[in-house]
Scaffold this motif. Structure first.
Motif, PDB file in Angstrom:
ATOM      1  N   ARG A  92      26.883 -24.437 -35.965  1.00  0.00           N
ATOM      2  CA  ARG A  92      26.734 -25.329 -37.112  1.00  0.00           C
ATOM      3  C   ARG A  92      25.272 -25.691 -37.331  1.00  0.00           C
ATOM      4  N   THR A 130      28.044 -21.587 -41.948  1.00  0.00           N
ATOM      5  CA  THR A 130      29.337 -22.179 -42.273  1.00  0.00           C
ATOM      6  C   THR A 130      30.287 -21.726 -41.161  1.00  0.00           C
ATOM      7  N   SER A 132      32.757 -26.609 -40.015  1.00  0.00           N
ATOM      8  CA  SER A 132      32.678 -26.858 -41.460  1.00  0.00           C
ATOM      9  C   SER A 132      34.086 -26.896 -42.040  1.00  0.00           C
ATOM     10  N   ILE A 133      34.919 -25.966 -41.588  1.00  0.00           N
ATOM     11  CA  ILE A 133      36.305 -25.881 -42.050  1.00  0.00           C
ATOM     12  C   ILE A 133      37.186 -25.711 -40.813  1.00  0.00           C
ATOM     13  N   ASN A 153      36.585 -31.677 -45.085  1.00  0.00           N
ATOM     14  CA  ASN A 153      37.111 -31.371 -43.753  1.00  0.00           C
ATOM     15  C   ASN A 153      37.534 -32.627 -42.994  1.00  0.00           C
TER      16      ASN A 153
END
Lengths: 248, 248
Positions: free
Chosen positions: B168, B173, B190-191, B228
């Motif tokens: 990160r 990403t 990120s997700i 998120n």
């Protein structure tokens, strides 16, 4: 070696003990996966003995002290994590210890017997011929004639749900230690201790010592006042994981 | 063999795949314990892809489609459970696959490479010399120069928290698949897809196919609308385990 400063030191230390036991042949492969499940539930419980667990531990101590014939069951995970504590509790109760393995091989039985004898056990049951509880011809129903088979109160930590049910139906008081309060084992047992076995077993021993001098009526009262279903319900409330991450 | 009628058939089947992979040397011992932790969280999530997971999967598909250079990371547990699905997703994205192991041995790298090639992978990165992300001299910071090191979007399922943080911070990403919505991995990514990898990876592929024809602006909008932190918060609400046992 894990540094004692690591925030997850205690959890990682147990993980090392589990991997070590598995490398020595004490633990079946499924025992490693089972340990991981326990880790997750312990994490959600805050890795501490909860109030409901304390009540279950006290009730377990009372049941064990009232027993005509208490027997403690040892499987691979128990032998990996608390062999000495199990021997100590058996001695405190003048109870018997029985090896009880679902993935049973003569080698694993022998290895676990050695571990228990190393920790001071004089007698270890479950190493010779087993009999079937209530004539149920399942590997989940086997027990030593002189041990679990003829016991009135059994401590079966980290037990399988089917076996817990068989033991219960045969009329025994069944005490379990299981970190999942929703498991069939927890729901089937007479007294379900939702706690890590490394905390629960020494706590049962301490409670047995504390209650040792109590009148029979006092022990019976403790047992009567304990409601396993209600206790599990309270434990489940504590598993509300939102409180563990206020940031989110 | 487990009967398909068994109420826990799917879960037990995955357990068999994990034990099998470990016996073949693909999985480190700690991978078995990690699988057990995942099992516990999956159980609490009802063993189904939740609404928040669906949203994260859609955002992941959009991010992968927008990527200049998407790279998919494969570790032992991923190779054990979804090697073919990872190859399929890489092909769909024209992305690269990279083996990424914390408990790295030449033998495990070789075995996993074979598994991936068996499933049709033409190119497998992470088998030769690795470099250190941002010059961080940690085994958690290694990456293939032609793969994760130079990627803009990475899918790193079942990843460690420290490594997720390093990825990160390096500006990538980072998409993870992790059944514990409270883990550092889930919080750092990120997700974060809080789902079983066996459900999540095919779902990402399906979503990539569905979104393939979309305008760039549409994909960017999907990504922008995805929050998120809020998504994890909703997942955590779903983990309220009381609902899984109305009897209690």
């Amino acid at each position: 070696m894990i540094s004692e400063d690591h925030p997850r030191y205690h959890s990682l230390r147990l993980r090392e003990m589990i991997v070590d036991a598995w490398q020595r042949g004490i633990l079946a492969d499924s025992g490693m996966i089972a340990h991981g499940r326990g880790e997750a539930f312990d994490y959600l419980l805050g890795e501490e003995t909860t109030k409901p667990a304390e009540r279950a531990i006290r009730a377990a101590a009372a049941a064990l002290l009232l027993a005509r014939k208490p027997v403690l069951s040892v499987n691979g995970n128990t032998a990996a994590l608390v062999p000495g504590e199990m021997v100590k509790l058996a001695r405190e109760l003048k109870g018997k210890i029985e090896i009880n393995l679902f993935h049973r091989t003569p080698r694993r039985v022998k290895l676990i017997e050695e571990v228990l004898r190393d920790k001071g056990a004089d007698e270890v049951l479950g190493v010779d011929k087993l009999t079937h509880i209530d004539g149920i011809m399942s590997p989940r129903a086997t027990a030593s004639p002189d041990g679990i088979y003829s016991a009135d109160v059994v401590l079966v930590p980290l037990e399988d749900g089917d076996r817990t049910e068989i033991l219960r139906k045969s009329g025994k008081t069944v005490i379990t230690v299981d970190l999942n309060p929703l498991s069939r084992t927890s729901r089937m047992a007479s007294i379900s201790i939702t706690d890590n076995i490394v905390r629960a077993v020494p706590a049962i021993t301490a409670s047995v010592r504390e209650l040792r001098g109590s009148e029979r009526e006092e022990l019976e009262r403790i047992l009567e006042e304990f409601d396993n279903r209600e206790n599990l319900r309270e434990t489940i409330k504590l598993l509300d994981i939102r409180r563990y991450n206020p940031e989110l």
